[in-house]
Motif scaffolding. Structure first.
Motif, PDB file in Angstrom:
ATOM      1  N   SER A  55       0.781  -1.227   0.039  1.00 54.50           N
ATOM      2  CA  SER A  55      -0.305   0.014  -0.177  1.00 54.50           C
ATOM      3  C   SER A  55       0.830   1.160   0.066  1.00 54.50           C
ATOM      4  CB  SER A  55      -0.883  -0.193   1.218  1.00 54.50           C
ATOM      5  OG  SER A  55      -1.410   1.230   1.325  1.00 54.50           O
ATOM      6  N   THR A  56       0.441   2.394  -0.893  1.00 59.02           N
ATOM      7  CA  THR A  56       1.294   3.560  -1.136  1.00 59.02           C
ATOM      8  C   THR A  56       0.694   4.424   0.253  1.00 59.02           C
ATOM      9  OG1 THR A  56      -0.264   4.099  -2.529  1.00 59.02           O
ATOM     10  CG2 THR A  56       1.887   3.480  -3.639  1.00 59.02           C
ATOM     11  N   ALA A  57      -0.606   4.147   0.635  1.00 59.12           N
ATOM     12  CA  ALA A  57      -1.144   5.047   1.434  1.00 59.12           C
ATOM     13  C   ALA A  57      -0.572   4.745   2.794  1.00 59.12           C
ATOM     14  CB  ALA A  57      -2.766   4.803   1.773  1.00 59.12           C
ATOM     15  N   ALA A  58      -0.281   3.268   3.239  1.00 65.43           N
ATOM     16  CA  ALA A  58       0.541   2.942   4.379  1.00 65.43           C
ATOM     17  C   ALA A  58       1.895   3.545   4.401  1.00 65.43           C
ATOM     18  CB  ALA A  58       0.710   1.509   4.544  1.00 65.43           C
ATOM     19  N   ALA A  59       2.410   3.620   2.990  1.00 63.93           N
ATOM     20  CA  ALA A  59       3.940   4.031   3.004  1.00 63.93           C
ATOM     21  C   ALA A  59       3.993   5.650   3.464  1.00 63.93           C
ATOM     22  CB  ALA A  59       4.558   4.005   1.647  1.00 63.93           C
ATOM     23  N   GLN A  60       2.827   6.241   2.726  1.00 62.99           N
ATOM     24  CA  GLN A  60       2.697   7.763   3.047  1.00 62.99           C
ATOM     25  C   GLN A  60       2.640   8.066   4.536  1.00 62.99           C
ATOM     26  OE1 GLN A  60      -0.610   9.057   0.763  1.00 62.99           O
ATOM     27  NE2 GLN A  60       0.234   8.512  -1.235  1.00 62.99           N
ATOM     28  N   LYS A  61       1.957   7.097   5.167  1.00 66.62           N
ATOM     29  CA  LYS A  61       1.810   7.464   6.716  1.00 66.62           C
ATOM     30  C   LYS A  61       3.043   7.180   7.597  1.00 66.62           C
ATOM     31  CE  LYS A  61      -1.136   6.055  10.828  1.00 66.62           C
ATOM     32  NZ  LYS A  61      -2.210   5.171  11.385  1.00 66.62           N
ATOM     33  N   ALA A  62       3.533   6.126   7.050  1.00 67.62           N
ATOM     34  CA  ALA A  62       4.882   5.633   7.785  1.00 67.62           C
ATOM     35  C   ALA A  62       5.927   6.760   7.512  1.00 67.62           C
ATOM     36  CB  ALA A  62       5.631   4.312   6.977  1.00 67.62           C
ATOM     37  N   ILE A  63       6.102   7.395   6.473  1.00 68.14           N
ATOM     38  CA  ILE A  63       7.086   8.310   5.974  1.00 68.14           C
ATOM     39  C   ILE A  63       6.819   9.623   6.779  1.00 68.14           C
ATOM     40  CG2 ILE A  63       8.300   9.638   4.255  1.00 68.14           C
ATOM     41  CD1 ILE A  63       8.136   7.100   2.404  1.00 68.14           C
ATOM     42  N   PHE A  64       5.507  10.013   7.055  1.00 64.45           N
ATOM     43  CA  PHE A  64       5.154  11.166   7.586  1.00 64.45           C
ATOM     44  C   PHE A  64       5.606  10.946   9.142  1.00 64.45           C
ATOM     45  CE2 PHE A  64       1.915  13.149  10.506  1.00 64.45           C
ATOM     46  CZ  PHE A  64       2.310  14.577  10.340  1.00 64.45           C
ATOM     47  N   GLN A  65       5.211   9.692   9.922  1.00 63.54           N
ATOM     48  CA  GLN A  65       5.710   9.659  11.327  1.00 63.54           C
ATOM     49  C   GLN A  65       6.996   9.656  11.233  1.00 63.54           C
ATOM     50  OE1 GLN A  65       3.500   5.772  12.151  1.00 63.54           O
ATOM     51  NE2 GLN A  65       1.719   6.804  12.566  1.00 63.54           N
TER      52      GLN A  65
ATOM     53  N   SER B  53       3.142  -0.001  13.007  1.00 57.25           N
ATOM     54  CA  SER B  53       1.973   0.951  12.836  1.00 57.25           C
ATOM     55  C   SER B  53       0.763   0.293  12.353  1.00 57.25           C
ATOM     56  CB  SER B  53       2.301   2.145  12.129  1.00 57.25           C
ATOM     57  OG  SER B  53       1.771   3.363  12.403  1.00 57.25           O
ATOM     58  N   SER B  54      -0.390   0.715  12.413  1.00 57.15           N
ATOM     59  CA  SER B  54      -1.656   0.362  11.919  1.00 57.15           C
ATOM     60  C   SER B  54      -2.477   1.444  11.269  1.00 57.15           C
ATOM     61  CB  SER B  54      -2.593  -0.320  13.058  1.00 57.15           C
ATOM     62  OG  SER B  54      -2.918   0.778  14.017  1.00 57.15           O
ATOM     63  N   MET B  55      -3.318   0.996  10.277  1.00 55.74           N
ATOM     64  CA  MET B  55      -4.573   1.906   9.904  1.00 55.74           C
ATOM     65  C   MET B  55      -5.889   1.356   9.260  1.00 55.74           C
ATOM     66  SD  MET B  55      -2.481   2.980   6.267  1.00 55.74           S
ATOM     67  CE  MET B  55      -3.685   4.110   5.780  1.00 55.74           C
ATOM     68  N   PRO B  56      -6.686   1.847   9.246  1.00 61.39           N
ATOM     69  CA  PRO B  56      -8.133   1.096   9.038  1.00 61.39           C
ATOM     70  C   PRO B  56      -8.070   0.536   7.560  1.00 61.39           C
ATOM     71  CG  PRO B  56      -8.853   3.264   9.725  1.00 61.39           C
ATOM     72  CD  PRO B  56      -7.203   3.509   9.646  1.00 61.39           C
ATOM     73  N   VAL B  57      -8.782  -0.669   7.029  1.00 57.62           N
ATOM     74  CA  VAL B  57      -8.692  -1.006   5.654  1.00 57.62           C
ATOM     75  C   VAL B  57      -9.302  -0.052   5.038  1.00 57.62           C
ATOM     76  CG1 VAL B  57      -9.565  -2.791   4.247  1.00 57.62           C
ATOM     77  CG2 VAL B  57      -8.679  -3.146   6.328  1.00 57.62           C
ATOM     78  N   SER B  58     -10.441   0.846   5.668  1.00 55.05           N
ATOM     79  CA  SER B  58     -11.148   1.884   4.648  1.00 55.05           C
ATOM     80  C   SER B  58     -10.295   2.995   4.230  1.00 55.05           C
ATOM     81  CB  SER B  58     -12.252   2.376   5.462  1.00 55.05           C
ATOM     82  OG  SER B  58     -11.777   2.560   6.592  1.00 55.05           O
ATOM     83  N   SER B  59      -9.007   3.009   4.831  1.00 49.74           N
ATOM     84  CA  SER B  59      -8.107   4.241   4.497  1.00 49.74           C
ATOM     85  C   SER B  59      -7.275   3.929   3.479  1.00 49.74           C
ATOM     86  CB  SER B  59      -7.203   4.687   5.546  1.00 49.74           C
ATOM     87  OG  SER B  59      -8.277   5.194   6.676  1.00 49.74           O
ATOM     88  N   LEU B  60      -7.028   2.624   2.803  1.00 50.87           N
ATOM     89  CA  LEU B  60      -6.100   2.209   1.950  1.00 50.87           C
ATOM     90  C   LEU B  60      -6.706   2.716   0.598  1.00 50.87           C
ATOM     91  CD1 LEU B  60      -5.377  -1.413   3.434  1.00 50.87           C
ATOM     92  CD2 LEU B  60      -3.841   0.799   3.649  1.00 50.87           C
ATOM     93  N   GLU B  61      -5.982   2.436  -0.302  1.00 51.12           N
ATOM     94  CA  GLU B  61      -6.300   2.610  -2.042  1.00 51.12           C
ATOM     95  C   GLU B  61      -7.389   1.759  -2.336  1.00 51.12           C
ATOM     96  OE1 GLU B  61      -1.779   1.823  -2.243  1.00 51.12           O
ATOM     97  OE2 GLU B  61      -3.380   2.117  -0.533  1.00 51.12           O
ATOM     98  N   PRO B  62      -8.236   2.238  -2.837  1.00 54.58           N
ATOM     99  CA  PRO B  62      -9.528   1.167  -3.514  1.00 54.58           C
ATOM    100  C   PRO B  62      -9.234  -0.305  -3.873  1.00 54.58           C
ATOM    101  CG  PRO B  62      -9.898   3.329  -4.067  1.00 54.58           C
ATOM    102  CD  PRO B  62      -8.456   3.428  -3.399  1.00 54.58           C
ATOM    103  N   GLU B  63      -8.160  -0.301  -4.851  1.00 53.99           N
ATOM    104  CA  GLU B  63      -7.815  -1.602  -5.253  1.00 53.99           C
ATOM    105  C   GLU B  63      -6.928  -2.557  -4.102  1.00 53.99           C
ATOM    106  OE1 GLU B  63      -4.320   1.347  -6.391  1.00 53.99           O
ATOM    107  OE2 GLU B  63      -6.449   1.337  -6.086  1.00 53.99           O
ATOM    108  N   VAL B  64      -6.248  -1.935  -3.112  1.00 50.81           N
ATOM    109  CA  VAL B  64      -5.796  -2.672  -2.179  1.00 50.81           C
ATOM    110  C   VAL B  64      -7.026  -3.014  -1.202  1.00 50.81           C
ATOM    111  CG1 VAL B  64      -4.050  -2.903  -0.145  1.00 50.81           C
ATOM    112  CG2 VAL B  64      -3.680  -1.519  -2.192  1.00 50.81           C
TER     113      VAL B  64
END
Length: 324
Positions: free
Chosen positions: A220-230, A293-304
């Motif tokens: 997931s690129t959304a997870a990557a963005q959150k990880a790098i921000f943190q 780290s963790s995040m809701p499935v609903s926050s990931l990209e639609p295809e993931v």
């Protein structure tokens, strides 16, 4: 004399010793990870720790091994060997080198900030060190190519130097104390450039996301963005006390007769103050966010999300390693 009971082979040493859902647990973990004394351990001690950890993971418990000795071996092993590749890490790139290396570089940046060549030189030294740290602590799933490393290094160094020189020229007519904060602004700017560039492959391809048990579900690129921000927030937080508190103290001391009489003590005093701040700021800022780290499935990209829902329709949360 009775032998101590044999240690059970069920302790999960792939996870930290303390509860990572609490700040206190994460702080205890990172005080161990960033302990500078680990740098003084001999090659034989490191290899012995590796043997204890690898044997235990394979189900072999050495006779007489206690739980405290096992955890000590795990933290020695983690301090020197890459978690994904198992290679011994470059000495200055290890997390245990953060305090002594940053203390020297930051102390010198804060001491020698008045001339342009000094600003250029110390910002270059700092970014060179950051490049080594980012390369050493890279993710095994997203290796950095030499060209990416070179691009990140040049971009971060240029960003830091341009910011430092730009701010230096703006603060010429402002109080001396303001000028002392120029290095911090440059370091904060460089972190915002350096870390995303060093991890650009993760932003393009994504990082692995797993369920609670570590089963890989996709990238997931959304997870990557959150990880790098943190990580950016943690690194800026790490630098803040060391670059914000000593300037105030040094500004007061320089007005006193003591430093006017012994000007050669300026740099050692600055380095010592920075070191004192970093001993606490480094582990405490690493602990701001859980490593896993963790995040809701609903926050990931639609295809993931679709990919995950096909396998696990009821799954609500995914986990990922944010990096350091």
């Amino acid at each position: 004399q009775k032998m101590p009971p044999s240690l059970p082979a069920t302790i999960n040493i792939r996870e930290p010793r303390w509860d990572q859902s609490t700040f206190q647990g994460r702080a205890k973990h990172f005080f161990m990870v960033t302990d500078p004394r680990n740098l003084l351990l001999s090659g034989a001690t490191l290899e012995e720790a590796r043997r204890v950890v690898e044997d235990y993971r394979a189900g072999t418990v050495q006779p007489g091994l206690t739980e405290d000795e096992l955890w000590r071996a795990k933290y020695i092993y983690d301090s020197a060997f890459h978690p994904d590749t198992g290679e011994k890490m470059i000495l200055v790139g290890r997390m245990s080198a953060q305090v002594p290396m940053n203390m020297t570089i930051t102390g010198c940046m804060l001491t020698f900030y008045r001339t342009t060549p000094a600003v250029l030189f110390w910002q270059w030294v700092n970014q060179s060190f950051n490049a080594v740290v980012n390369y050493t602590n890279r993710s095994g799933d997203a290796p950095i190519t030499p060209s990416q490393l070179g691009t990140a290094y040049v971009s971060a160094t240029t960003g830091a130097v341009v910011t430092a020189l730009g701010l230096k020229s703006l603060t010429k007519h402002l109080p001396a104390l303001i000028g002392r904060y120029v290095p911090f602004a440059a370091v904060a700017a460089a972190n915002c450039i350096n870390i995303p560039l060093m991890r650009q492959r993760e932003l393009k391809v994504g990082i692995p996301v797993t369920d609670e048990n570590g089963n890989r579900l996709g990238e997931s690129t959304a997870a990557a963005q959150k990880a790098i921000f943190q990580v950016v927030v943690s690194r800026i937080g790490m630098a803040a006390p060391a670059m914000a508190i000593p300037p105030v103290i040094m500004n007061m001391l320089e007005k006193r007769a003591f430093l006017k009489r012994y000007p050669y003590l300026n740099a050692p005093l600055q380095v010592g103050l920075v070191g004192l701040c970093l001993v606490f700021a480094t582990p405490l800022c690493c602990a701001l966010f859980p490593q896993k780290s963790s995040m809701p499935v609903s926050s990931l990209e639609p295809e993931v999300q679709d990919q995950i829902r096909k396998k696990n329709p009821w799954l609500e949360t995914v986990y990922f390693n944010k990096g350091l």
